[in-house]
Design a protein around this motif. Structure first.
Motif: not given
Lengths: 268, 330
Positions: B118-128, B166-171, B194-200
């Protein structure tokens, strides 16, 4: 008093016949993405033979047939395609060749003989083919209703499309199959088309179920198109007799009746 | 002495059952592009209900399911999606999200269990704030079960955590759920939870569930409305598609319960392979219907013939080979 309902929404709403249902129920199938579906293979071979081309590829729709054909011929960035300003590809396919494929369209005015289900004669197609060759361009025919043209013109379909590098042919319209279109072309072209079909998401697994119905369509229903054309003519003549409606009956060549003018004041 | 042939090519080769054949033969159909096919409508309504989402859309393949989902979430030019470096979307879908969709991939290392840190995912999110030279991250993709890790299940807590990130970063969050029912059965978690958190989610009916063709995308009404147009644009709008949907309905109504048997068979198969001299399987790592095995030195000359019978190309330089148990369960 309604004696019978005639569904005039479109020739896309045709439902599978009993023979098709039976063929689908018994179809021998396997994974077509891995290249093992025998019914898909049989159907594609037959379509290539009928159309006089080296190979064929079954796709879920005419839109995908045209999209793949344009994108394979125009696989280098910076490509442009010339097409009619009133063509199906340009008007009714979500601009996909550009939005999805990055190909630029260059439209040329369609004449009246290019709409209302009108047939392009074989001499005209051959001339365009010569022009293409002269300038080293490819020629693709959107042949969604190519069999209607072949029947109306009395020209064998393989002769009609001889000048084309590729053709997209719908089985799901007047021929009545439930789903699908076939692209035909050279072996090299179809090999690239197959990869692009997968990329777009059109690679289906036990697709022989659908191909079985499509095979029935092309084997049994081409001969019925002449009857459709007669019905369309009769329908146009009938419409023309109704007060307030006007149809150019001579312009009805195949199974499409258009150019209907309604004078609202005179309609009951 | 061959007593029985077991087809191990893949769970994609599953053939339609008798019940499916019957359903296809009698399916009520109409033009689905015009919105009139009642069987397609029924399948989509049922799938939305089962997956706990507002709406659903039937598509010809999992590749199209993922392609549409990524492209709809990332419909603004200059988008980036975070996904596993060993994910199906990244490795086996012809790079379509980029070559067709113009979306840029940002991969994060997949762990052996199919997850990404999870921390690697977060690190990959681009800084706007760096948008002058950065694409804009819009989407995170997970894959459950994760095929290349050997059909591993992502637990619901992990998925929920990624959803929060994802929600925290508007993704948005998309799950490649080609084998989501395998995950649900193996984990004992209802699939909608299992998929509750997913948008699709993209769900395959044509793999272990056995339908001849197709996947279903589920999501919000707004998302599915856009997906429908993109499906048409890509060429996935089929006419009397109720024929295929009828079989898919049978698949999801009758065959989910059979997946547990597939998992048991895969375990048995793994244990058996492990006993063969020259083969080695980490039996404990077999969670669902996919089995990986290693070929140890000295055994190579037996394997090519075996693998060729299974229809797979043998790469002698690659000692790891994938065998996927299919869903025949006999």
């Amino acid at each position: 008093m309604v004696t019978r309902t005639v569904d005039l929404r479109s020739d896309t709403v045709t439902k599978p016949s009993k023979a098709m249902r039976a063929a689908m129920a018994n179809a021998e199938v396997d994974d077509d993405v891995l290249g093992y579906d025998p019914t898909a293979f049989r159907f594609e071979m037959e379509m290539a033979r009928i159309m006089g081309k080296e190979a064929a590829l079954y796709v879920p729709s005419g839109t995908m047939g045209n999209l793949i054909s344009v994108l394979v011929h125009c696989d280098i960035r910076g490509s442009e395609v010339i097409l009619g300003d009133n063509s199906h590809i340009h008007i009714y396919e979500n601009g996909g060749i550009s939005t999805i494929g990055g190909v630029h369209p260059r439209t040329v005015k369609n004449n009246k003989d290019g709409s209302g289900g009108k047939c392009l004669p074989v001499e005209y197609i051959d001339k365009v083919g010569e022009l293409a060759k002269k300038h080293r361009l490819k020629l693709h025919i959107d042949g969604a209703r190519i069999f209607n043209a072949s029947v109306a013109l009395g020209v064998p379909v393989h002769r009609l499309v001889q000048a084309a590098d590729s053709v997209s042919v719908c089985l799901s319209k007047g021929l009545g199959a439930p789903v699908g279109t076939v692209i035909v072309g050279s072996k090299v072209f179809i090999a690239k088309a197959k990869t692009l079909r997968k990329t777009l998401g059109g690679g289906m697994r036990q697709v022989g179920v659908l191909c079985a119905a499509a095979l029935v369509a092309v084997q049994e229903n081409v001969s019925k198109l002449e009857g459709d054309h007669k019905n369309a003519k009769t329908f146009a003549e009938g419409l023309n007799k109704i007060k307030g409606l006007k149809v150019d009956v001579t312009s009805v060549e195949t199974n499409i009746v258009s150019g209907l003018v309604v004078n609202v004041k005179n309609v009951d």
